[in-house]
Design a protein around this motif. Structure first.
Motif, mmCIF file in Angstrom:
data_model
loop_
_atom_site.group_PDB
_atom_site.id
_atom_site.type_symbol
_atom_site.label_atom_id
_atom_site.label_comp_id
_atom_site.label_asym_id
_atom_site.label_seq_id
_atom_site.Cartn_x
_atom_site.Cartn_y
_atom_site.Cartn_z
ATOM 1 N N UNK A 83 0.810 -1.280 0.012
ATOM 2 C CA UNK A 83 0.042 -0.110 0.080
ATOM 3 C C UNK A 83 1.013 1.286 0.205
ATOM 4 N N UNK A 84 0.619 2.289 -0.794
ATOM 5 C CA UNK A 84 1.225 3.391 -0.742
ATOM 6 C C UNK A 84 0.179 4.548 -0.807
ATOM 7 N N UNK A 85 0.709 5.863 -0.110
ATOM 8 C CA UNK A 85 -0.310 6.885 -0.204
ATOM 9 C C UNK A 85 0.441 8.170 -1.156
ATOM 10 N N UNK A 86 -0.219 8.392 -1.938
ATOM 11 C CA UNK A 86 0.140 9.715 -2.637
ATOM 12 C C UNK A 86 -0.626 10.694 -2.873
ATOM 13 N N UNK A 87 0.090 12.053 -3.153
ATOM 14 C CA UNK A 87 -0.607 13.073 -3.204
ATOM 15 C C UNK A 87 -0.459 13.619 -4.878
ATOM 16 N N UNK A 88 -1.572 13.822 -5.430
ATOM 17 C CA UNK A 88 -1.564 14.241 -6.878
ATOM 18 C C UNK A 88 -1.563 15.778 -6.840
ATOM 19 N N UNK A 89 -0.871 16.560 -7.554
ATOM 20 C CA UNK A 89 -1.087 17.890 -7.894
ATOM 21 C C UNK A 89 -1.589 18.318 -9.214
ATOM 22 N N UNK A 90 -2.463 19.015 -9.098
ATOM 23 C CA UNK A 90 -3.325 19.204 -10.444
ATOM 24 C C UNK A 90 -4.784 18.757 -10.481
ATOM 25 N N UNK A 91 -5.324 18.878 -11.468
ATOM 26 C CA UNK A 91 -6.735 18.062 -11.660
ATOM 27 C C UNK A 91 -6.584 17.076 -12.296
#
Length: 226
Positions: A141-149
């Protein structure tokens, strides 16, 4: 006190006003000792099994102190096992020597969380990692933050994306919130970030029933509670 209500002096538990206190103390001792135990302590499982077998064998005997000692020993080992982070399988993503940017295929396991107008948080279950032009199976499992739409995303969907991954970092102040340990309790050993336009859905946005159930519960709570 009536004669028939007197405690059995042969039983060790009459010494304690709180019978669960020794059990709790044994468990705490095990938790404290877990940091001194090497990873993947297979021998602890064997020792725990022997202690439990000893408890069963002595239950019919008139040796309560022996049974109590075995029970407390079992809770010490349970504390040691509980305090272990657990062994990471060889094909876990956290074991891979990751480049600065990885290309990964993964399943969205929770509904995407948009916590600002241009930031979306995803929890992904890794399935395949692109290495040397080939996809190889991985887990984790990984937790990622997406920047943008990002495109339309929902839980249960398979996506491919480019991410920068690393081990979570917490505050170094003594007594502060242990963020890496908090994530590890959820099975998340890696965090990262990526550009939303580098994430491509591989399946349609059709959430599976656990995601649908969770979304329905959240909607009902929001609708009935201020």
């Amino acid at each position: 006190m009536a004669a028939d209500s007197k405690p059995d002096r042969r039983h060790p538990w009459h010494l304690y006003a709180m019978p669960l206190a020794p059990v709790a103390a044994a468990f705490i001792v095990g938790l404290s000792a877990s940091s001194l135990t090497p990873a993947d302590p297979w021998w602890l499982y064997g020792a725990l099994g022997l202690l439990l077998l000893g408890c069963v064998a002595l239950l019919s005997c008139t040796h309560p102190i022996s049974v109590t000692s075995l029970v407390l020993g079992s809770f010490v080992i349970l504390g040691m096992l509980w305090g272990q982070e657990g062994s990471v399988p060889p094909h876990h993503l956290a074991r891979s020597p990751l480049p600065p940017v990885v290309t990964l295929e993964a399943q969205i396991v929770r509904e995407p969380e948009q916590w600002s107008h241009d930031r979306t948080r995803l929890v992904l279950a890794a399935e395949r990692l692109l290495e040397r032009g080939e996809l190889r199976p991985v887990i984790g499992l990984i937790q990622v933050t997406l920047y943008g739409t990002p495109p339309l995303l929902t839980g249960g969907q398979i996506v491919r994306g480019e991410f920068r991954l690393h081990r979570p970092i917490g505050f170094r102040n003594p007594g502060s919130f242990d963020y890496p340990a908090h994530l590890a309790r959820d099975g998340i050993l890696l965090v990262g970030s990526g550009r939303a336009d580098r994430v491509t859905p591989l399946t349609e946005a059709r959430p599976n029933w656990p995601v649908k159930t969770r979304s329905w519960i959240v909607r009902e709570i929001d609708r009935h509670l201020p």
